[in-house]
Design a protein around this motif. Sequence first.
Motif, PDB file in Angstrom:
ATOM      1  N   TYR A   1       0.830  -1.470   0.422  1.00 53.55           N
ATOM      2  CA  TYR A   1       0.169   0.168  -0.223  1.00 53.55           C
ATOM      3  C   TYR A   1       0.713   1.238   0.092  1.00 53.55           C
ATOM      4  O   TYR A   1       0.424   2.392  -0.525  1.00 53.55           O
ATOM      5  CB  TYR A   1      -0.783  -0.390   1.200  1.00 53.55           C
ATOM      6  CG  TYR A   1      -2.120  -1.073   1.098  1.00 53.55           C
ATOM      7  CD1 TYR A   1      -2.769  -0.923  -0.174  1.00 53.55           C
ATOM      8  CD2 TYR A   1      -2.279  -2.178   2.523  1.00 53.55           C
ATOM      9  CE1 TYR A   1      -3.669  -2.454   0.228  1.00 53.55           C
ATOM     10  CE2 TYR A   1      -3.078  -2.812   2.104  1.00 53.55           C
ATOM     11  CZ  TYR A   1      -3.924  -2.783   0.985  1.00 53.55           C
ATOM     12  OH  TYR A   1      -4.887  -4.049   1.413  1.00 53.55           O
ATOM     13  N   SER A   2       1.754   1.441   0.928  1.00 52.25           N
ATOM     14  CA  SER A   2       2.513   2.206   0.847  1.00 52.25           C
ATOM     15  C   SER A   2       3.222   2.764  -0.840  1.00 52.25           C
ATOM     16  O   SER A   2       3.508   3.991  -0.795  1.00 52.25           O
ATOM     17  CB  SER A   2       3.854   2.250   1.754  1.00 52.25           C
ATOM     18  OG  SER A   2       4.925   1.416   0.717  1.00 52.25           O
ATOM     19  N   VAL A   3       3.581   1.756  -1.515  1.00 53.60           N
ATOM     20  CA  VAL A   3       4.172   2.648  -2.558  1.00 53.60           C
ATOM     21  C   VAL A   3       3.100   3.710  -3.420  1.00 53.60           C
ATOM     22  O   VAL A   3       3.322   4.812  -4.271  1.00 53.60           O
ATOM     23  CB  VAL A   3       4.241   1.355  -3.614  1.00 53.60           C
ATOM     24  CG1 VAL A   3       4.071   1.072  -5.413  1.00 53.60           C
ATOM     25  CG2 VAL A   3       5.121   0.150  -2.907  1.00 53.60           C
ATOM     26  N   ALA A   4       2.406   3.350  -2.806  1.00 56.10           N
ATOM     27  CA  ALA A   4       1.062   4.629  -3.360  1.00 56.10           C
ATOM     28  C   ALA A   4       1.528   6.037  -3.331  1.00 56.10           C
ATOM     29  O   ALA A   4       1.153   6.537  -4.054  1.00 56.10           O
ATOM     30  CB  ALA A   4      -0.925   4.623  -3.260  1.00 56.10           C
ATOM     31  N   ALA A   5       2.143   6.506  -2.364  1.00 58.02           N
ATOM     32  CA  ALA A   5       2.392   7.794  -2.371  1.00 58.02           C
ATOM     33  C   ALA A   5       3.338   8.288  -3.510  1.00 58.02           C
ATOM     34  O   ALA A   5       3.744   8.983  -3.709  1.00 58.02           O
ATOM     35  CB  ALA A   5       3.231   7.354  -1.056  1.00 58.02           C
ATOM     36  N   PHE A   6       4.744   7.539  -3.728  1.00 56.70           N
ATOM     37  CA  PHE A   6       5.344   7.663  -4.462  1.00 56.70           C
ATOM     38  C   PHE A   6       5.066   7.431  -5.755  1.00 56.70           C
ATOM     39  O   PHE A   6       5.715   8.945  -6.205  1.00 56.70           O
ATOM     40  CB  PHE A   6       6.454   6.495  -4.667  1.00 56.70           C
ATOM     41  CG  PHE A   6       7.388   6.534  -3.362  1.00 56.70           C
ATOM     42  CD1 PHE A   6       8.737   6.854  -2.931  1.00 56.70           C
ATOM     43  CD2 PHE A   6       6.966   5.773  -1.955  1.00 56.70           C
ATOM     44  CE1 PHE A   6       9.096   6.438  -2.039  1.00 56.70           C
ATOM     45  CE2 PHE A   6       7.850   5.251  -1.201  1.00 56.70           C
ATOM     46  CZ  PHE A   6       8.809   5.680  -0.990  1.00 56.70           C
ATOM     47  N   ARG A   7       3.571   7.333  -6.372  1.00 50.44           N
ATOM     48  CA  ARG A   7       3.240   6.859  -7.557  1.00 50.44           C
ATOM     49  C   ARG A   7       2.554   8.549  -7.081  1.00 50.44           C
ATOM     50  O   ARG A   7       2.688   8.971  -8.384  1.00 50.44           O
ATOM     51  CB  ARG A   7       2.513   6.035  -7.449  1.00 50.44           C
ATOM     52  CG  ARG A   7       3.157   4.611  -6.978  1.00 50.44           C
ATOM     53  CD  ARG A   7       3.622   3.982  -8.631  1.00 50.44           C
ATOM     54  NE  ARG A   7       3.857   2.957  -8.440  1.00 50.44           N
ATOM     55  CZ  ARG A   7       3.224   2.076  -8.384  1.00 50.44           C
ATOM     56  NH1 ARG A   7       1.740   2.087  -8.575  1.00 50.44           N
ATOM     57  NH2 ARG A   7       3.848   0.531  -8.467  1.00 50.44           N
ATOM     58  N   LEU A   8       1.908   8.499  -6.055  1.00 46.66           N
ATOM     59  CA  LEU A   8       1.198  10.034  -5.882  1.00 46.66           C
ATOM     60  C   LEU A   8       2.082  11.400  -6.810  1.00 46.66           C
ATOM     61  O   LEU A   8       1.685  11.868  -7.420  1.00 46.66           O
ATOM     62  CB  LEU A   8       0.491  10.314  -4.979  1.00 46.66           C
ATOM     63  CG  LEU A   8      -0.140  11.026  -4.930  1.00 46.66           C
ATOM     64  CD1 LEU A   8      -1.460  11.701  -4.981  1.00 46.66           C
ATOM     65  CD2 LEU A   8      -0.979  11.476  -3.754  1.00 46.66           C
ATOM     66  N   LYS A   9       2.980  11.356  -6.089  1.00 47.77           N
ATOM     67  CA  LYS A   9       4.187  12.195  -5.739  1.00 47.77           C
ATOM     68  C   LYS A   9       4.324  12.659  -6.948  1.00 47.77           C
ATOM     69  O   LYS A   9       4.570  14.284  -8.032  1.00 47.77           O
ATOM     70  CB  LYS A   9       5.224  12.328  -5.426  1.00 47.77           C
ATOM     71  CG  LYS A   9       6.370  13.142  -5.469  1.00 47.77           C
ATOM     72  CD  LYS A   9       7.254  12.630  -3.928  1.00 47.77           C
ATOM     73  CE  LYS A   9       8.612  13.801  -4.047  1.00 47.77           C
ATOM     74  NZ  LYS A   9       9.906  14.047  -5.209  1.00 47.77           N
ATOM     75  N   THR A  10       4.599  11.886  -7.589  1.00 43.57           N
ATOM     76  CA  THR A  10       4.833  11.101  -9.381  1.00 43.57           C
ATOM     77  C   THR A  10       3.651  12.331 -10.159  1.00 43.57           C
ATOM     78  O   THR A  10       4.050  13.381 -11.198  1.00 43.57           O
ATOM     79  CB  THR A  10       5.281  10.291 -10.167  1.00 43.57           C
ATOM     80  OG1 THR A  10       6.143   9.894  -9.599  1.00 43.57           O
ATOM     81  CG2 THR A  10       5.945  10.106 -12.157  1.00 43.57           C
ATOM     82  N   GLN A  11       2.515  11.753 -10.209  1.00 42.08           N
ATOM     83  CA  GLN A  11       1.474  12.509 -10.509  1.00 42.08           C
ATOM     84  C   GLN A  11       1.444  13.704 -10.537  1.00 42.08           C
ATOM     85  O   GLN A  11       0.648  14.085 -11.262  1.00 42.08           O
ATOM     86  CB  GLN A  11      -0.420  11.778  -9.601  1.00 42.08           C
ATOM     87  CG  GLN A  11      -0.476  11.127 -11.172  1.00 42.08           C
ATOM     88  CD  GLN A  11      -1.294   9.757 -10.286  1.00 42.08           C
ATOM     89  OE1 GLN A  11      -1.485  10.144  -8.608  1.00 42.08           O
ATOM     90  NE2 GLN A  11      -2.409   8.887 -11.240  1.00 42.08           N
ATOM     91  N   LEU A  12       1.558  13.980  -9.019  1.00 43.41           N
ATOM     92  CA  LEU A  12       1.273  15.688  -8.803  1.00 43.41           C
ATOM     93  C   LEU A  12       2.336  16.018  -9.693  1.00 43.41           C
ATOM     94  O   LEU A  12       2.065  17.398 -10.046  1.00 43.41           O
ATOM     95  CB  LEU A  12       1.232  15.872  -6.758  1.00 43.41           C
ATOM     96  CG  LEU A  12       0.136  14.761  -6.418  1.00 43.41           C
ATOM     97  CD1 LEU A  12       0.553  15.137  -4.680  1.00 43.41           C
ATOM     98  CD2 LEU A  12      -0.822  16.341  -6.147  1.00 43.41           C
ATOM     99  N   GLU A  13       3.202  15.657  -9.783  1.00 42.16           N
ATOM    100  CA  GLU A  13       4.557  16.649 -10.306  1.00 42.16           C
ATOM    101  C   GLU A  13       4.063  16.557 -11.418  1.00 42.16           C
ATOM    102  O   GLU A  13       4.008  17.804 -12.202  1.00 42.16           O
ATOM    103  CB  GLU A  13       5.382  16.066 -10.182  1.00 42.16           C
ATOM    104  CG  GLU A  13       5.925  16.381  -9.080  1.00 42.16           C
ATOM    105  CD  GLU A  13       7.884  15.283  -9.021  1.00 42.16           C
ATOM    106  OE1 GLU A  13       8.401  15.081  -7.732  1.00 42.16           O
ATOM    107  OE2 GLU A  13       7.374  14.280  -9.808  1.00 42.16           O
ATOM    108  N   GLU A  14       3.191  15.522 -12.317  1.00 43.00           N
ATOM    109  CA  GLU A  14       2.591  15.673 -13.947  1.00 43.00           C
ATOM    110  C   GLU A  14       1.692  16.631 -14.139  1.00 43.00           C
ATOM    111  O   GLU A  14       1.314  17.507 -14.913  1.00 43.00           O
ATOM    112  CB  GLU A  14       2.486  14.588 -14.389  1.00 43.00           C
ATOM    113  CG  GLU A  14       4.334  13.084 -14.423  1.00 43.00           C
ATOM    114  CD  GLU A  14       3.349  12.087 -14.688  1.00 43.00           C
ATOM    115  OE1 GLU A  14       4.377  10.920 -14.990  1.00 43.00           O
ATOM    116  OE2 GLU A  14       2.221  11.637 -14.258  1.00 43.00           O
ATOM    117  N   MET A  15       0.947  16.859 -12.722  1.00 44.58           N
ATOM    118  CA  MET A  15      -0.243  17.449 -13.385  1.00 44.58           C
ATOM    119  C   MET A  15       0.384  18.983 -12.494  1.00 44.58           C
ATOM    120  O   MET A  15      -0.599  20.194 -12.763  1.00 44.58           O
ATOM    121  CB  MET A  15      -1.196  16.906 -12.255  1.00 44.58           C
ATOM    122  CG  MET A  15      -1.982  15.690 -12.746  1.00 44.58           C
ATOM    123  SD  MET A  15      -2.951  14.951 -12.231  1.00 44.58           S
ATOM    124  CE  MET A  15      -4.710  15.656 -12.048  1.00 44.58           C
TER     125      MET A  15
END
Length: 451
Positions: A244-258
């Motif tokens: 579950y914790s992996v979600a945070a790293f992916r979210l960081k990238t997503q926020l940067e892309e957005m």
Amino acid sequence: MNQLTNNCSSNHSPSLPTNENVLELLSHGEGCFYENTKVVALEEWYQNLPFSKEDMEDALERLERFAPLIEQRFPETMENKGIIESPLARINGVEGSNLYLKMDSHLAVAGSVKARGGIYEVLKHTEELLCQKMNWNCEEDYRKILEPQYREFLSQHKIQVGSTGNLGLSIGIMSAVLGFQVVVHMSSDAKQWKKDLLRKYGVTVVEYEDDYSKAVEEGRKQSDLEENSYFVDDENSKNLFLGYSVAAFRLKTQLEEMKIAVDEEHPLFVYIPCGVGGAPGGVTYGLKYVFGNAVHCYFIEPTQAPCMLLGMATGRHNGISVKDIGLSGNTIADGLAVGRASGLVGKVMEPILDGLFTVEDERLIKYLRWLYDGEHIFIEPSACAGFFGYEQIAKAVRCGNNVNSKSLSSVKEYVEKNHLQEKITQGTHIVWATGGSLVPEEERQKNLGNR
Ligand SMILES: *Cc1c(COP(=O)(O)O)cnc(C)c1O
């Protein structure tokens, strides 16, 4: 479309107490807000991390090793090259807000947040078995695991799990696809369609007339009796948590892309539905690690099954059940129908979780319909719980001194005490939608009602 936050003096709001009388209100099944006062300074937390950066990176890398296999077996993940990840969608219906929906409801393979932890644990176990007994090494092409010799090997092994539904789906589907024998021990809350779907995959579903804790206990017991059986222990599993914790790293990238900037003055406010605690706990752990003081995390539980709030407020964690304070544990939010929290997660959350809310079932349906009407996104009742946290936090600011219902007063007190007003206004709010894309049409219509 209705606005979530425009009504400052709604008499439908549950009363939200300060921490002192929280247990009394909880036991009456009333909605509450609980501020976690055991939060420690970030520096202190970083020095005593129960799970290391390496642990989380290890999980990220393992998911990458398996990605070619996932892509081959689940073509819907092709676009993302076998990485199971969900969109972050802006919700436009709330005027003047920065409200987003993290759509784990639409994660590939399992259609819920369990596609993170559950699938990860199955993959980790598979890799371990192959390394121990089949001379597997991590440099190989993981698609080979789908070949007959490995499938044959895995078919001599069994995976078991206790579930209210969605964890069973994710573990069951992934394990069955790899060739394992699978037994899912389902609590009485589990929906029929989830059992039917699993049986289609060849999974053995054992049904219990009892609650989630009982299904887990029985599953664990039966699994321990068998040599080649592995039990996925939702109440204690470090692997689920790391998945579950992996979600945070992916979210960081997503926020940067957005191009969504996140810092302490423009923080993230994240609202996550909580059952036993693994999913929201793992996600929160990762988020705190990645964003530090630039994230504020809240769990939301049903008024009849507030196991995490109860465990944290009493300090007893898994040593107390909602039944001990006279609650039924029954809720339409089947994914959250848990009477006793994970001991592992409760303790890990103590230094970092900001607060917890409880929400009445009828509100979940209201959010479900509101979201569907406004955005044409369907999520299941459990997955709607996060909206309540957002609604309360946003109202506590928007309503200013106009809070004439006692419902908001304790949230407002919390917001003021922690100087969050500007941060709430300037920050980005993420409601974590945890499940729904696999819900069959007939079930959807029941939730949406005849309107
Ligand atoms: C499992 C689940 C949750 C909560 O996860 P826990 O690990 O049980 O706390 C929330 N929403 C949905 C839809 C779920 O299936």
